[in-house]
Structure formats: structure tokens, C-alpha cells
Design an enzyme around this catalytic site. Structure first.
Site, short mmCIF file in Angstrom:
data_model
loop_
_atom_site.label_atom_id
_atom_site.label_comp_id
_atom_site.label_asym_id
_atom_site.label_seq_id
_atom_site.Cartn_x
_atom_site.Cartn_y
_atom_site.Cartn_z
N HIS A 128 0.83 -1.20 0.00
CA HIS A 128 0.00 0.00 0.00
C HIS A 128 0.87 1.26 0.00
CE1 HIS A 128 -3.73 2.26 1.11
NE2 HIS A 128 -2.84 3.10 1.58
N GLU A 129 1.80 1.32 0.95
CA GLU A 129 2.65 2.52 1.03
C GLU A 129 3.54 2.62 -0.20
OE1 GLU A 129 1.85 4.74 3.09
OE2 GLU A 129 0.51 3.42 4.23
N HIS B 116 1.80 4.52 -2.82
CA HIS B 116 1.91 5.98 -2.59
C HIS B 116 3.30 6.46 -3.01
CE1 HIS B 116 -1.87 6.74 -0.55
NE2 HIS B 116 -1.64 5.86 0.39
N GLU C 93 -4.65 7.70 -3.11
CA GLU C 93 -5.15 6.44 -2.56
C GLU C 93 -5.44 5.44 -3.69
OE1 GLU C 93 -4.82 6.03 0.50
OE2 GLU C 93 -6.01 4.28 1.04
ZN ZN Z 1 -3.14 5.20 1.76
#
Ligand code: ZN
Length: 501
Positions: free
Chosen positions: A264-265, A268, A294
Site C-alpha cells: 500500500h505505502e 503511494h 489512494e
Molecule cells: Zn493510503
């Protein structure tokens, strides 16, 4: 004109450096700083942020932006110069509209509110937080009035995180989503639950770390321009396009926490690393909105990381790291286990299917509070009723209910919907990528992501804030934000796991 553009860039560069320095200090606070330094660090960060704000709102900046606004009107809006002035001006106007007295009042209310929220949550006493929430809402109303809006008061607050998005649009998209999603979640709750006991065992944290690292390297995360560290709450921060930091949280007893958190990170981080280098040290060197940000994290975490093709390649690798724990667990069992759906009380632990319902509930309550339709005292009761209606579960304590998120105590109203935008957009974007890149699934099954990352860089990352999220989405897919593609994806994927939905 060229000289004045250079002057503006110089001033923006200084603002950027001050904020980046504050980001470094905040990153350190969450990773390596000893606890005893907390108070000193709070002063240091506050000083840097105040200086950055003063530099940015200086009359000189306003004058430059004003004169350049007319001159850049004839330029193609996509050029860096035109974008710099347009986006800089939007930021500037927002920053100067909010009076210093309100900024100070908000900072004080947040400091008190955060402390009260921690205490209220620890002791399960909503009444401790309620007066602070009331004050934070009142200040948010003042902020919205200062910023201005056309239709709903919510628009002004939402615009801070998702520029150009309207509450009425959110409502329409969420209504479409809710109508189909609630019955899907209720149907899944009735079906046989896939086994996932094997995910709850002791998994050596160093091995978890190494495996996550291997995968994000394959994704294309550039460790010459970034690093991964541990923190209590995972986050991504950037000090420059050439220095983008990720953090992750390790849970020795549950495999998915660190792994999917890291993916997830990384999503980003890839966005921040992919911004065109010529935009560095300008307000354009950032993700264009929280929702678009996101969408990138969710795309890598869910559409890639929780897909069957992905694990075709990586499951044997994972088994090599954990031969004992995963002995006798087939790829199919593993896949179903990591995609188990369970209506639950806590947003941050929610699965891919139920997550958006947690967001809708918060959006509706925020709107009601801002418009004065629901009093702060009624909130816990409203929360429970909506949880029951949407997810079929009801918190026994407010700590597991209305007090679970930190956002309101930080005065951040209008933030939550961006999580759902990210989920919806991730599917809209990924489907277009699959159309544009024939063979993408085969590549993913081989652990190859160059084409996908290249596509994201070309179509999204490189622009930074030059284009708004809605423009990017429209350019790529020809559509606005929509619930239908995400719903179709959920029906298809989870229909195969749980039976037709
Ligand atoms: Zn996030």
C-alpha cells in the site's frame, strides 16, 4: 515575465524547503526519535510550519501571482508556467482566506482534542471527547465559511483534500454504491467463510521484512531515492521527488499486516517518485489529490497484490520464506484466505469489500453534524444504527465505534471520502491499463511490472498537480468517478470465492 516566474519559483522553493524540513522531523518522530524529545520536536515542527506559512502568504507572492495570472492566461494550461501560477494561486487564496486567529484557534483545539480523544478512547468515555468535537466542528464551520462554497458547506472542506469535488457528486456516487454493496455484504455474511487460520501463526519479522522488500523492488520502487522503515502507523512522506520514504508495521502473529501495508505505502511512494523532476521544489510536486493518491496505493495493494495471478508467481517465493507455516496450504487456499471478507467494527482492519461502507457512514455523519442535523451527543447512537444497517454488526463500546479514528480529533473533516474515491478510481484506472497493455496479466504472473508502472507514470504520476484528479480520470477512462466498475469487479472476484453475488 520570465524574471517574475523565476522569482516566484525561488519563493516557492523556500516554502517547499521549510515544509520538507518539517516533514523530515515528523518522519523522524514516527521512526527513530526517543520519546523524551516529543515536546521539543513539537516546537521545532510548529516553527518551521509557521515560517513556511508566512513565506507563502507574503504580499510579494500575492503580487507576483496576480500579475502573472493575466500574462499566463494565453499559455497552454498544461505548461509548467501556467500550472505553477494557477495552482499556486489556488493555494495562496485558500491560505490567505483563513484568518490567523482561526488558524491559531484550530491548532489549540486540535492539541486539546487529540489529548481528549486519546483519553476518551482509552477509557471508553465518549463524553470526554464530545465537547472538543463540538468545538472542532464549530471551527470547521468557520473555516468553510472563510474558504467559501457554492452549494454545500461540506464542499469547502472536501476541496482541501479533493480539489473540485462536490458533496452532491459524492452523494450520488455513494448512493449508487450503497444500494448494491449492502446486499452484497449481507449475502457474503451468509456464505461459508474461507479458512485463514494459517495466516495467524508466528512469522519471523525479518523474513516478512525481506519478502516485502523483494516485492516492492520488483514493483519498481527506487531505493536510491527512498527507504523503508518501521513505525506504529504506516505512512509515506516525501522530502523531494528524489527522497520518498515509506514505513510499515510488523505483526509477528499475522502475515498480511506488514505485507499488504508495505505494498500500500509503496503505491503511494511510486506516485511521488514518478512526478516529473522539473516540478521539484514547486507546489506542483505532489500527488494531485488524496483520492488519486489512494487510488495508487489501492491499485498495488489490492488489484495487483491480492490478485490470483500475482500469487501464481509469488506464492512459491513466500513458501520458500515460510516452509513450515505454509506447508500443505495450496495456492488456492492461500488466495481465498487473504481475500476473506468479514463485516467488522474497525475501519483500518476492514477488507476490500466492506471498507467503503465504513467510509460512507463517516461521510454521512460528518455532513449531518456540519449542517446541524445531528447533535454531537447523538453521534454514538447514530453510529451504532448505521453500522447495524450497513454491516450487520454493532460496536459494544464507543472505543470500537465512534471513537476509533483519529481524524476528527485532528480537525480533519471532509477527509474520509477520499479513501473511497481511491478504491473506486483504482478499478477504473486498472481496467483501462489492462485494455491498453495486452499481456499485463501474463506479466504480473511472471513478477514483471515495468509496463504497468510505465503506464501509471505516463498517464498519472508525471503530472503531479499539473492536472486535477477528475481531469486525469477523464483523460484516461473517458468517465467521471463511478461506482459501477468497482461493483462489477467485486461481484466478479468475490463471486468466484463465495458463489454468485
Ligand atoms: Zn493510503
Amino acid at each position: 515575465m520570465q524574471q517574475r516566474v523565476e522569482d516566484l519559483k525561488r519563493l516557492f522553493g523556500q516554502v517547499h524547503d521549510l515544509n520538507a524540513a518539517a516533514n523530515v522531523l515528523e518522519w523522524d518522530q514516527e521512526t527513530y526519535m526517543p520519546d523524551g524529545a516529543a515536546e521539543a520536536r513539537a516546537h521545532q515542527v510548529a516553527t518551521l510550519r509557521r515560517l513556511a506559512h508566512e513565506c507563502f502568504t507574503a504580499d510579494e507572492v500575492g503580487t507576483l501571482l496576480e500579475s502573472l495570472a493575466t500574462e499566463t492566461q494565453t499559455l497552454d494550461p498544461g505548461t509548467t508556467q501556467a500550472s505553477l501560477v494557477r495552482v499556486g494561486r489556488r493555494d495562496y487564496e485558500k491560505a490567505v482566506r483563513i484568518p490567523a486567529s482561526l488558524v491559531a484557534a484550530m491548532a489549540e483545539a486540535v492539541a486539546r482534542g487529540k489529548q481528549a480523544w486519546r483519553e476518551a478512547r482509552a477509557t471508553n468515555t465518549y463524553a470526554v471527547f464530545a465537547p472538543h468535537l463540538e468545538r472542532l466542528i464549530e471551527l470547521n464551520v468557520q473555516k468553510a465559511e472563510a474558504l467559501g462554497y457554492n452549494e454545500h458547506i461540506y464542499d469547502a472542506l472536501l476541496d482541501q483534500f479533493e480539489e473540485g469535488m462536490q458533496a452532491s457528486t459524492v452523494e450520488a456516487v455513494f448512493n449508487a454504491l450503497r444500494a448494491e454493496l449492502v446486499p452484497i455484504v449481507h449475502a457474503i455474511a451468509e456464505r461459508e467463510i474461507p479458512e485463514d487460520n494459517f495466516l495467524h501463526q508466528r512469522f519471523d519479522t525479518q523474513k516478512q521484512w525481506d519478502f516485502g522488500l523483494e516485492v516492492i523492488k520488483d514493483f519498481g520502487y527506487d531505493f536510491r531515492r527512498g527507504r523503508l522503515d518501521r513505525s506504529a502507523h504506516p505512512f509515506t512522506t516525501a522530502f523531494s521527488i528524489t527522497d520518498v520514504r515509506l514505513t510499515t508495521r510488523l505483526d509477528e502473529q499475522y502475515l498480511p499486516t506488514a505485507f499488504f501495508g508495505t505494498l500500500h505505502e509503496c503505491g503511494h511512494g511510486l506516485y511521488e517518485q514518478g512526478i516529473d523532476l522539473t516540478l521539484n521544489r514547486t507546489p506542483l510536486a505532489d500527488g494531485t489529490s488524496l483520492g488519486m493518491h489512494e487510488s495508487q496505493s489501492r491499485l498495488w495493494e489490492n488489484l495487483v497484490g491480492r490478485s490470483r495471478v500475482f500469487w501464481k508467481h509469488y506464492y512459491p517465493r513466500l513458501q520458500a520464506f515460510f516452509p513450515e507455516q505454509l506447508a500443505g496450504i495450496s495456492l488456492e487456499t492461500f488466495y481465498r484466505g487473504i481475500n476473506r471478507v468479514r463485516p467488522s467494527l474497525i475501519r483500518v482492519e476492514a477488507d476490500e469489500v466492506t471498507y467503503n461502507l465504513h467510509i460512507m457512514l463517516r461521510f454521512e455523519l460528518e455532513q449531518s453534524m456540519l449542517e446541524g442535523r445531528v447533535a454531537v451527543g447523538e453521534l454514538p447512537e447514530r453510529w451504532r444504527a448505521k453500522m447495524e444497517e450497513y454491516l450487520g454488526v454493532c460496536p459494544e463500546t464507543d472505543a470500537d465505534g465512534v471513537l476509533q479514528d483519529i481524524h476528527w480529533s485532528l480537525g480533519a473533516l471532509g477527509y474520509f471520502p477520499t479513501y473511497a474515491f481511491g478504491n473506486l478510481m483504482s478499478v477504473q484506472l486498472f481496467e483501462q491499463a489492462c485494455l491498453d497493455l495486452p499481456g499485463l496479466e501474463d506479466q504480473m504472473a511472471e513478477g514483471q511490472f515495468d509496463a504497468l508502472l510505465g503506464w501509471l507514470r505516463t498517464n498519472i504520476h508525471q503530472y503531479g498537480r499539473t492536472l486535477q484528479a477528475a481531469e486525469i480520470l477523464k483523460r484516461i477512462t473517458g468517465e467521471d468517478l463511478q461506482a459501477a466498475p468497482w461493483l462489477a469487479y467485486i461481484r466478479e472476484k468475490y463471486g468466484k470465492i463465495y458463489g454468485a453475488l
